[in-house]
Design an enzyme around this catalytic site. Structure first.
Site, PDB file in Angstrom:
ATOM      1  N   ARG A   1      -1.589 -23.759 -62.351  1.00 56.03           N
ATOM      2  CA  ARG A   1      -0.257 -23.184 -62.156  1.00 56.03           C
ATOM      3  C   ARG A   1      -0.236 -22.360 -60.881  1.00 56.03           C
ATOM      4  O   ARG A   1       0.745 -22.370 -60.132  1.00 56.03           O
ATOM      5  CB  ARG A   1       0.162 -22.331 -63.355  1.00 56.03           C
ATOM      6  CG  ARG A   1       1.458 -21.560 -63.112  1.00 56.03           C
ATOM      7  CD  ARG A   1       2.050 -20.915 -64.351  1.00 56.03           C
ATOM      8  NE  ARG A   1       1.088 -20.394 -65.278  1.00 56.03           N
ATOM      9  CZ  ARG A   1       0.448 -19.225 -65.152  1.00 56.03           C
ATOM     10  NH1 ARG A   1       0.650 -18.459 -64.080  1.00 56.03           N
ATOM     11  NH2 ARG A   1      -0.399 -18.816 -66.082  1.00 56.03           N
TER      12      ARG A   1
ATOM     13  N   TYR B   1      25.488 -26.079 -50.732  1.00 53.65           N
ATOM     14  CA  TYR B   1      25.116 -27.047 -51.757  1.00 53.65           C
ATOM     15  C   TYR B   1      25.584 -26.523 -53.116  1.00 53.65           C
ATOM     16  O   TYR B   1      25.426 -25.331 -53.424  1.00 53.65           O
ATOM     17  CB  TYR B   1      23.601 -27.236 -51.741  1.00 53.65           C
ATOM     18  CG  TYR B   1      23.057 -27.957 -52.948  1.00 53.65           C
ATOM     19  CD1 TYR B   1      23.569 -29.198 -53.340  1.00 53.65           C
ATOM     20  CD2 TYR B   1      22.044 -27.396 -53.709  1.00 53.65           C
ATOM     21  CE1 TYR B   1      23.078 -29.844 -54.460  1.00 53.65           C
ATOM     22  CE2 TYR B   1      21.535 -28.048 -54.822  1.00 53.65           C
ATOM     23  CZ  TYR B   1      22.071 -29.272 -55.194  1.00 53.65           C
ATOM     24  OH  TYR B   1      21.581 -29.902 -56.301  1.00 53.65           O
TER      25      TYR B   1
ATOM     26  N   ASP C   1      18.129 -22.374 -45.491  1.00 53.73           N
ATOM     27  CA  ASP C   1      17.943 -23.673 -46.125  1.00 53.73           C
ATOM     28  C   ASP C   1      17.974 -24.715 -45.009  1.00 53.73           C
ATOM     29  O   ASP C   1      19.017 -25.004 -44.431  1.00 53.73           O
ATOM     30  CB  ASP C   1      19.070 -23.909 -47.142  1.00 53.73           C
ATOM     31  CG  ASP C   1      18.956 -25.243 -47.859  1.00 53.73           C
ATOM     32  OD1 ASP C   1      18.242 -26.144 -47.361  1.00 53.73           O
ATOM     33  OD2 ASP C   1      19.590 -25.402 -48.910  1.00 53.73           O
TER      34      ASP C   1
ATOM     35  N   LYS D   1      14.215 -34.325 -50.266  1.00 55.10           N
ATOM     36  CA  LYS D   1      15.063 -35.023 -49.309  1.00 55.10           C
ATOM     37  C   LYS D   1      14.249 -35.604 -48.148  1.00 55.10           C
ATOM     38  O   LYS D   1      13.394 -36.444 -48.362  1.00 55.10           O
ATOM     39  CB  LYS D   1      16.158 -34.076 -48.832  1.00 55.10           C
ATOM     40  CG  LYS D   1      16.889 -33.317 -49.948  1.00 55.10           C
ATOM     41  CD  LYS D   1      17.479 -34.220 -51.025  1.00 55.10           C
ATOM     42  CE  LYS D   1      18.460 -33.519 -51.949  1.00 55.10           C
ATOM     43  NZ  LYS D   1      17.889 -32.475 -52.810  1.00 55.10           N
TER      44      LYS D   1
END
Length: 379
Positions: A46, A98, A170, A195
C-alpha cells in the site's frame, strides 16, 4: 536527458537479479525483513512497491519534478490534495472544470466546510479579490475540459507564491510532453494518467508530481494512510505506455490540428474550441507555455437540439462514442450527458457547455479516415 529518452529510461534500471530490461511486476503485498525494521525500503505494498516506484520516478522526471506519487485514479489523486485542507479553508478554481472535479469539490468537500470559488481565470488578476486569510489552494486546469480555456500558469503562480498558496495544475489535457507546470511555478501537478500518459484506454490511474520535500511528505502520508494506491500490473502497463508517449503525442497534435482546421469552417459547426487558432482566447499564452496544441477539440453544432446532437454523436464509424480521452483511438463525447452531467445546467451553460456541444479526442488513426468519418457523421 531529453524528453524521449526520459520516457523510455527514467526511473528504470535492469533488474539486478535477472538483468531483465523491463521493470518486473512485483506482485507482492509484503516484503521480507532481515530483522524488525531492517528492510530495503519496501515494507507493505500500500505504501511502496518497486514497480510503482519505477513509474513514480519516471513520471517525476517527465514533469521535471523531484517526487512522484501514483494513485488508483485521477480522482484519488485529487482527493489526496484536498485532504491537505481543513474546515473553513477556501479554494479558488476555474469555472470550466472536469465534471468529476466539480463533483468532488461541491458534493464531497463542501459539506466538510471547504469553500470553493469558481471563477473566470482568463486573467491571473481575477483571483485577487477572492484571496483572504482562509485561502489555501488554487486549482486550475489548462487547457480546460471541455472548452479549452487557456490559463496563464506563470501569471497565477506569481500571485500564489506572493500569498503563500498551494497552486495545483491539472495537466491531463496537455500531458508532460506539451506542458510542464512545475517549470512555470506550480507546486503540484495532477494527471489523470488514464488519459494520454497511459494512452491505450486499458488502465485507470492518477498521479501527483511535486518538488517541495515537505509537501511531498505531507501528500505521501495521506497517500499511505488512505490507500488510493494502484497495483503493480497497472503500474507496469503505464510504464509500457509511457515509452511511446512522445510518438503518440506528436501524432495526436498533427491529427488534432487537421481535424480542427477541417471543422472550423464546416457548415454544421457553430463554434470550435481548439487553442491552436489565433482567435482562440489566450492563444498567445498557449503558444508560450505549451509546445503544441494537443489532440482535444470541442465543437457546438449549428442549430442542433439535444435529439439531433445525440443522432450525430451516434453516427460515427471510426470515432467511438465513449467517455475518457487520450487513447490511441479517436473518441467522441457528449459532455452534458456524460462527463459533465454532475454540473448544474445554468453553471455549464455560462461557459458554453451546452446541449449541442461535442468533445473530440482525436486519436492516431490515418487522418483521411478521421476526416471522412467526420464528413459522413455531420451530413
Amino acid at each position: 536527458m531529453k524528453f524521449a529518452t526520459k520516457a523510455i529510461h527514467a526511473g528504470q534500471e535492469p533488474d539486478p537479479t535477472t538483468g531483465a530490461v523491463m521493470t518486473p511486476i512485483y506482485q507482492t503485498s509484503t516484503y521480507w525483513q532481515k530483522s524488525p525494521g531492517d528492510h530495503k525500503g519496501f515494507e507493505y505494498s500500500r505504501g511502496t512497491n518497486p514497480t510503482r516506484k519505477a513509474l513514480e520516478d519516471c513520471l517525476a522526471a517527465l514533469e521535471n519534478a523531484k517526487h512522484g506519487l501514483a494513485f488508483s485514479s485521477g480522482m484519488g489523486a485529487t482527493d489526496t490534495v484536498l485532504r491537505l485542507l481543513k474546515p473553513g479553508d477556501e479554494v479558488i478554481t476555474g469555472n470550466d472544470l472536469y465534471g468529476g472535479s466539480y463533483r468532488i469539490f461541491t458534493k464531497v468537500y463542501e459539506k466538510y466546510g471547504i469553500k470553493f470559488h469558481f471563477l473566470d481565470l482568463s486573467k491571473p488578476e481575477n483571483i485577487l479579490p477572492y484571496i483572504n486569510d482562509k485561502t489555501k489552494l488554487v486549482w486550475i486546469e489548462t487547457p480546460t475540459n471541455p472548452t479549452m480555456q487557456i490559463i496563464d500558469i506563470e501569471g497565477i503562480a506569481k500571485i500564489t507564491k506572493q500569498h503563500k498558496l498551494i497552486l495545483t495544475v491539472d495537466n491531463t489535457f496537455a500531458s508532460p510532453y506539451l506542458q510542464n507546470p512545475i517549470d512555470l511555478g506550480a507546486d503540484i501537478v495532477m494527471h489523470s494518467v488514464t488519459k494520454y500518459i497511459g494512452g491505450h484506454s486499458d488502465v485507470v490511474m492518477g498521479a501527483l508530481l511535486v518538488n517541495d520535500d515537505q509537501l511531498y511528505k505531507d501528500l505521501w502520508f495521506i497517500y499511505n494512510a488512505c490507500g488510493a494506491t494502484p497495483g503493480p500490473q497497472d503500474a507496469f502497463l503505464v510504464l509500457r505506455g509511457i515509452k511511446t508517449l512522445h510518438l503518440r503525442m506528436k501524432a495526436h497534435c498533427e491529427n488534432g490540428e487537421k481535424v480542427a482546421h477541417f471543422l472550423k469552417n464546416h457548415p454544421r459547426i457553430d463554434k470550435i474550441y481548439w487553442p491552436g487558432f489565433e482567435d482562440h482566447p489566450n492563444h498567445d499564452i498557449a503558444k508560450k507555455q505549451m509546445r503544441g496544441f494537443g489532440g482535444m477539440v470541442s465543437v457546438t453544432l449549428k442549430g442542433a437540439d439535444l435529439q439531433e446532437t445525440f443522432r450525430i454523436a451516434s453516427s460515427f464509424k471510426v470515432f467511438t462514442l465513449a467517455e475518457s480521452l487520450g487513447g490511441v483511438e479517436s473518441l467522441i463525447n457528449h459532455p452534458v450527458s456524460m462527463t459533465h452531467g454532475s454540473i448544474p445546467k445554468e453553471e455549464r451553460e455560462k461557459v458554453g457547455v451546452t446541449d449541442n456541444l461535442l468533445r473530440l479526442s482525436v486519436g492516431v488513426e490515418d487522418i483521411d479516415d478521421l476526416l471522412e468519418d467526420l464528413e459522413q457523421a455531420l451530413k
